[in-house]
Structures are given as C-alpha cells and as structure tokens.
Design an enzyme around this catalytic site. Sequence first.
Site, short mmCIF file in Angstrom:
data_model
loop_
_atom_site.label_atom_id
_atom_site.label_comp_id
_atom_site.label_asym_id
_atom_site.label_seq_id
_atom_site.Cartn_x
_atom_site.Cartn_y
_atom_site.Cartn_z
CE LYS A 1 39.21 103.52 25.69
NZ LYS A 1 40.67 103.45 25.67
NE ARG B 1 46.82 104.35 22.14
CZ ARG B 1 45.67 104.05 22.73
NH1 ARG B 1 44.58 103.87 22.01
NH2 ARG B 1 45.61 103.89 24.04
C1 LIG Z 1 40.86 102.13 26.03
C2 LIG Z 1 42.07 101.71 26.75
C3 LIG Z 1 42.10 100.47 27.42
C4 LIG Z 1 40.95 99.48 27.37
O1 LIG Z 1 40.88 98.89 26.11
P1 LIG Z 1 39.87 97.67 25.82
O2 LIG Z 1 40.32 97.11 24.54
O3 LIG Z 1 38.51 98.24 25.77
O4 LIG Z 1 40.03 96.70 26.95
C5 LIG Z 1 43.23 100.16 28.13
N1 LIG Z 1 44.30 100.99 28.17
C6 LIG Z 1 44.31 102.18 27.53
C7 LIG Z 1 45.52 103.04 27.64
C8 LIG Z 1 43.20 102.58 26.80
O5 LIG Z 1 43.22 103.76 26.17
#
Ligand SMILES: *Cc1c(COP(=O)(O)O)cnc(C)c1O
Length: 365
Positions: A38, A131
């Site tokens: 993302k 969250r």
């Molecule tokens: C963005 C996201 C990740 C990845 O997070 P990083 O800190 O970039 O590794 C993993 N799980 C969920 C649910 C996310 O939204």
Amino acid sequence: MRKQYPCVEVNLSKITHNARQILSMCKNRNINVIGVTKVFCAQIPIVEALLKGGINCVGDSRIQNLKRMKKLDCHKMLLRISMESEAEKVVKYSDVSLNSELETIKVLSKKAKQFKLQHNIILMVDIGDLREGVLIEDALDIVKEIIKLDNINLIGIGTNVTCYGGVIPDKNNLNKLVSLRNDIKNIYNLNLPIISGGNSSSLYLVMNNTIPKEVNQLRIGEGIVLGRETSFGYAIPNCYDDAFVLKGEIVEIKDKPTVPTGKIGMDAFGNTPRFQDKGIRKRAIVAVGRQDIKVDGLFPLDKNISIFGASSDHLILDVTDSINILKVGDIIEFKMDYGCILAAMTSNYVKKYYERQPEYALVNC
Ligand SMILES: *Cc1c(COP(=O)(O)O)cnc(C)c1O
C-alpha cells in the site's frame, strides 16, 4: 531521456534484496511474509520486485490496488477490514481478507456463494492497540457463527498493533492469540492454520528470537521498503534504507537572512512560525512541497544540507554548508520516511522512475 522533477527513483534491486533478506530471516522460524504494497500504491514494477525476492502473497488495504495486481501470479490479501459495500469486489479480487464484523462476513458469504467462489478470511483480534479487531472475550462466539457460513473458510486469526495505540507486540500479547487458537481447536474442533502476528513492528521479535513459535505469518510493508522494524526503528541486518529516493530541482538560490522582515502572522497552514536567527544563509528553493511530501520525513543525502521548511509547492533548504557549489537547475536528493514515501507515491505531481541494477552492483548495505 531527460528526467522530470520532482521524482521518486525506486531501486528495484534493493527492494528485491530486502524482500529476500526478510523472507529468509522469517522462513527460519516458519513464518511466511505477506508483502504489503500500500505505501507504494501497488505500483507493478515494485510488486514484481517483491515477487522476485520470493514473496508469494501480497497485501494491500485498497481494492483498487488489488485489482491492479490481478494478473500477477501470487495470492492477494485485503488488509483493511472489508467494506460491506465492496463485498462483491472483495471476493472477486482478494483470496483472503481480514475481517472483524460478523455482519460483513455474512455479506461476503452471500457474494462468494453468488459468484461460486470460496473466500478465505482471517478474523482480526484486538490485543490492545484499539484499532481493528474483535475483543478477545468476544472471539469464540463470533467464530461459532463464522463457521456456519457457506463459501467462507476461516483460515486463521490475526492482529494488528503499533498503528493506533502504539502498543508494541511482545510474547505476552501475541500469546493471547496462541491461546485463542487453542481454545478454538478444543471447543470447535477446528484447527486454524494461520496466526497472523502483525506488521513490521513484530520483526524485532524475529530478530531477537522471542516471537512465539506458533506465529506463522507477518504482514510486512515498511520492513521491506525501508529495511527497519517499526517498534523501535532498529535496522534489519543486511537491508537497504535507500531504495526510495526523492529528487527535486532547485528553482531559486540566494543569500538571505534567516528571520523574515515584517510582522509575523500565520503561515499558509495556519501556524504561527518561529525563527532562529542564524544570520545570512544561502537558501535554495526546491520545486516540491507539502502537497507531495511530508517535510519532517525528508532527509537530504547531502548531510550538510538542512531543511528550513516548506509551503504547498516550495521546499526551502539551507545549503550554506554544502561542499557542492549549487546552482539553479541542480538536483537535490533525499531519503524519506514511511509517511513521506506514502505521500510522494500517492502524489500525481511526482514522477516515478524504476531502476534495476545487476546484483553484483549492489554496494554493501
Ligand atoms: C499497513 C498494514 C500492514 C503493514 O504495516 P507495515 O508497518 O508497513 O509493515 C500490515 N497489516 C495491516 C492490517 C496493515 O494495514
């Protein structure tokens, strides 16, 4: 071909290298890595660099991005809790989605049935970060309902921390998932194959060997992109932190005072700025601004350059101490933090260039 500025240059070889490195560190503990796309808007050349590094499942929070990756030969995970209104797209474009609402999962079931698809889900459990996720005490009841649904396979439980509440993953909170999985097995005779133990903040537990052995999946974005875990910001051994570089062009360079002249009101963003008088300094304006970047997430590669500030379209630098004789038209390079990469990759005003190097050309990281 002349490049356009501002731009982000992505070194795909470094991304492949980081992915391979993190994958092998995790494989040693039987952990599979979901490559999270993302932050770079699932730009295909970068996704392909992840796959080249051995990643076999990618995760993104947005359906548009998953759709864009449809043709790629890998599994796709929807990371953001599914929107009920998008249920049809969720079952069409993702192989597995993360969920926490029974009502939405019921809609996914209906849509999956309608299109004769099987849809995998991971139930998200909140272990403290506040969250997404069901509370631990509610999880068993929800599982009981999920396993009744047609065309839905519950393949695991997962959690996400260090995103909202800043809670750091550790043995204690991750073990809550392990005992939940055991309870599900004992009560419903259901053996869930996956415990998805978080994001890049969980990597330090892999590095120091304290991650519970039952955790067998991590979803990693920043770790691969910036070569660091995110609980403490430790560098991951043998990874690059400069795979993404922002480049911008100098449009003005002049010696000026450091304190503005006149009565100080609000700046363009409604803050009242304060200034430290450093006398006359050589100031360069680079044609990039807050519409494209996050100012406090930019780090000039030239250590003798510092940042005065920025407005929407102008970045103001102090270049007095640079040993280079800078002039209008010169290009300044920056490393970026996660938020800045996110902004730059999302901005339409920032060109993206992708470069591959032969492996042997990679300098030691
Ligand atoms: C963005 C996201 C990740 C990845 O997070 P990083 O800190 O970039 O590794 C993993 N799980 C969920 C649910 C996310 O939204």
